[in-house]
Design a protein around this motif. Structure first.
Motif, short mmCIF file in Angstrom:
data_model
loop_
_atom_site.label_atom_id
_atom_site.label_comp_id
_atom_site.label_asym_id
_atom_site.label_seq_id
_atom_site.Cartn_x
_atom_site.Cartn_y
_atom_site.Cartn_z
N LYS A 1 31.60 34.20 37.50
CA LYS A 1 30.72 34.16 36.26
C LYS A 1 30.98 33.03 35.58
O LYS A 1 32.10 32.49 35.09
N GLY A 2 29.96 32.22 35.08
CA GLY A 2 30.14 31.34 33.84
C GLY A 2 30.43 31.69 32.56
O GLY A 2 29.74 32.84 32.05
N GLY A 3 31.03 30.96 31.89
CA GLY A 3 30.73 31.06 30.27
C GLY A 3 32.01 32.11 29.91
O GLY A 3 31.91 32.48 28.78
N VAL A 4 32.74 32.36 30.89
CA VAL A 4 33.78 33.38 30.32
C VAL A 4 35.26 33.03 29.83
O VAL A 4 35.79 33.91 29.32
N GLY A 5 35.42 31.65 29.86
CA GLY A 5 36.45 31.07 29.35
C GLY A 5 37.47 30.26 30.16
O GLY A 5 38.81 30.13 29.88
N LYS A 6 37.03 29.82 31.28
CA LYS A 6 37.73 29.02 32.28
C LYS A 6 38.44 27.76 31.53
O LYS A 6 39.71 27.51 31.74
N THR A 7 37.51 27.17 31.02
CA THR A 7 37.78 25.84 30.24
C THR A 7 38.84 26.00 29.43
O THR A 7 39.82 25.32 29.26
N THR A 8 38.50 27.18 28.27
CA THR A 8 39.50 27.22 27.37
C THR A 8 40.76 27.51 28.10
O THR A 8 41.67 27.36 27.44
N ASP B 1 34.49 20.68 37.57
CA ASP B 1 32.88 20.86 37.01
C ASP B 1 32.20 19.57 37.18
O ASP B 1 31.63 18.99 36.15
N ALA C 1 31.56 27.38 37.62
CA ALA C 1 31.19 28.82 37.74
C ALA C 1 30.48 28.74 39.14
O ALA C 1 30.36 27.83 39.71
N ARG D 1 38.16 37.59 25.59
CA ARG D 1 37.12 37.92 24.67
C ARG D 1 37.33 39.51 24.69
O ARG D 1 36.16 40.19 24.65
N VAL E 1 43.29 38.20 26.18
CA VAL E 1 43.15 37.22 24.85
C VAL E 1 41.95 37.91 24.07
O VAL E 1 40.86 38.19 24.57
N PRO E 2 42.20 38.07 22.77
CA PRO E 2 41.24 38.66 22.10
C PRO E 2 39.80 37.86 21.82
O PRO E 2 40.07 36.64 21.95
N GLU E 3 38.79 38.51 21.44
CA GLU E 3 37.91 37.74 20.90
C GLU E 3 38.34 36.92 19.78
O GLU E 3 38.90 37.74 18.73
N SER E 4 38.15 35.94 19.60
CA SER E 4 38.88 35.18 18.21
C SER E 4 38.07 34.12 17.64
O SER E 4 37.73 33.07 18.83
N VAL F 1 39.01 30.25 18.75
CA VAL F 1 38.68 29.26 19.94
C VAL F 1 37.69 28.46 19.73
O VAL F 1 37.67 27.38 20.16
#
Ligand SMILES: Nc1ncnc2c1ncn2[C@@H]1O[C@H](COP(=O)(O)OP(=O)(O)OP(=O)(O)O)[C@@H](O)[C@H]1O
Ligand SMILES: [Mg+2]
Lengths: 83, 271
Positions: free
Chosen positions: B11-18, B40, B124, B183, B212-215, B218
């Motif tokens: 899935k996209g946008g879940v935090g791979k790049t972070t 990407d 993604a 998140r 890793v908490p929602e923060s 980031v």
């Protein structure tokens, strides 16, 4: 959680609904995993054959590969329209 | 020995790049010579998160096509020693990523640059770009959010990792894949609104690398172009530091997974 939530009737939490749904779908998807690469195409071509005779939906043909003690069973489900 | 690690999710946008930015920075901080590669193609973003977007000259596809050699294309990080970035190209032609080409880049990073770690930031999806990022990997970090579609896609990706890597194809077995749950909101878990870390682990059945908490840290980090792991006072930064330590084999307890306990009054009247 406040004291009042203990007085209300207990509803199933959305997280536990999510967990149950995930357990079911993940188990189903794992069952076809590692199957031969031709399965999706077989499914597509079967759908086309069925459609020559009966108008059916895109998801009318369902394929599942099961392994049971050394032999593989290809299970094929075709849902025909009612009537 | 150079280790290739893919950071992937489905899935996209879940935090791979972070995560790729944090993991690569964390490894470099511990003295490992590390390159982080943006796979990407067409949607370059790692350069922004790493804060080196204005220094991009060549990219991954340039190296594959022989327009530049690896030395020319690698961007040396300004803040952290031992850290290098190889950006993605902006071309939309995904066919530019060939297996031989990617292998050549890894060989150059291994033999000419003597990297200890190569971190591959996967795009993604489960298409060519994601498969290419994963193919040569020795290890995988599966980034997942506590949410149904992310967990399901992670499960599919774990299946792909088990069959579609070079190690798997050569009959050397599955590569180690570990879960990074990001998140995460302990408050929402406590209220029954979010899948818990135990739930996700039970379903995916792979080892837990970290939570890793929602923060807010980031977003602050990406605004500044400085990987969140460098924000050592932040919860997310500390969670990523812990994950890097575990990645390297340390056995440390998980933090940020429970709500800070309130007093009796808070528990009676709190929301
Ligand atoms: N722990 C976190 N807390 C809050 N926000 C986060 C956290 N992790 C990631 N985000 C935010 O989620 C968004 C997506 O993150 P990121 O770009 O790392 O995901 P991605 O998996 O690489 O996306 P894509 O699939 O598009 O490449 C970003 O806006 C980022 O700031
Ligand atoms: Mg990304």
């Amino acid at each position: 959680m406040s004291i009042f939530s203990y007085l209300l009737p207990k509803k199933q939490s959305t997280a536990s609904v999510a967990k149950e749904r995930l357990q079911i779908i993940v188990a189903r998807e794992r069952s076809t995993r590692g199957g031969p690469d031709y399965l999706p195409q077989l499914q597509e071509e079967l759908l086309q054959v069925v459609r020559k005779y009966v108008p059916v939906d895109q998801d009318a043909v369902n394929i599942q590969l099961d392994r049971e003690s050394g032999c593989e069973i290809l299970e094929l489900n075709i849902t025909l329209p009612e009537g | 020995m150079t280790k290739i690690v893919v950071v992937t999710s489905g899935k996209g946008g879940v935090g791979k790049t972070t995560t790729s930015a944090a993991l690569a920075t964390g490894l470099a901080l511990r003295g490992f010579k590390t390159t982080v590669i943006d796979f990407d193609v067409g949607l370059r973003n790692l350069d922004l998160i790493m804060g080196c977007e204005r220094r991009v000259v060549y990219d991954l596809v340039n190296v594959i096509n022989g327009d530049a050699n690896i030395k020319q294309a690698l961007i040396k990080d300004k803040k952290v020693d031992n850290l290098f970035i190889l950006p993605a190209s902006q071309t939309r032609d995904k066919d530019a990523l060939t297996q031989e080409g990617v292998e050549g880049v890894f060989n150059a990073l291994r033999n000419d640059m003597q990297m200890d770690y190569i971190i591959c930031d996967s795009p993604a999806g489960i298409e060519k770009g994601a498969l290419m990022a994963a193919y040569f990997a020795d290890e995988a970090v599966v980034v997942t959010n506590p949410e149904v579609s992310s967990v399901r896609d992670s499960d599919r990706m774990i299946g792909i990792l088990a069959s579609k890597t070079r190690h798997a194809e050569q009959g050397e077995g599955d590569i180690p894949a570990r879960l990074l749950l990001t998140r995460y909101s302990p408050e929402r878990v406590e209220k029954g609104e979010m899948l818990s870390v135990e739930d996700v682990q039970e379903i995916l059945a792979i080892e837990l690398l970290g939570v890793v908490p929602e923060s807010q840290a980031v977003l602050n980090a990406s605004n500044a172009g400085s990987p969140v792991i460098l924000d050592i006072d932040s919860d997310a930064g500390q969670a990523y530091s812990d994950a890097v330590a575990r990645f390297l084999g340390d056995n440390i307890p998980h933090r940020f997974t429970t709500v800070n306990k309130k007093g009796l009054l808070g528990r009676l009247f709190g929301g």
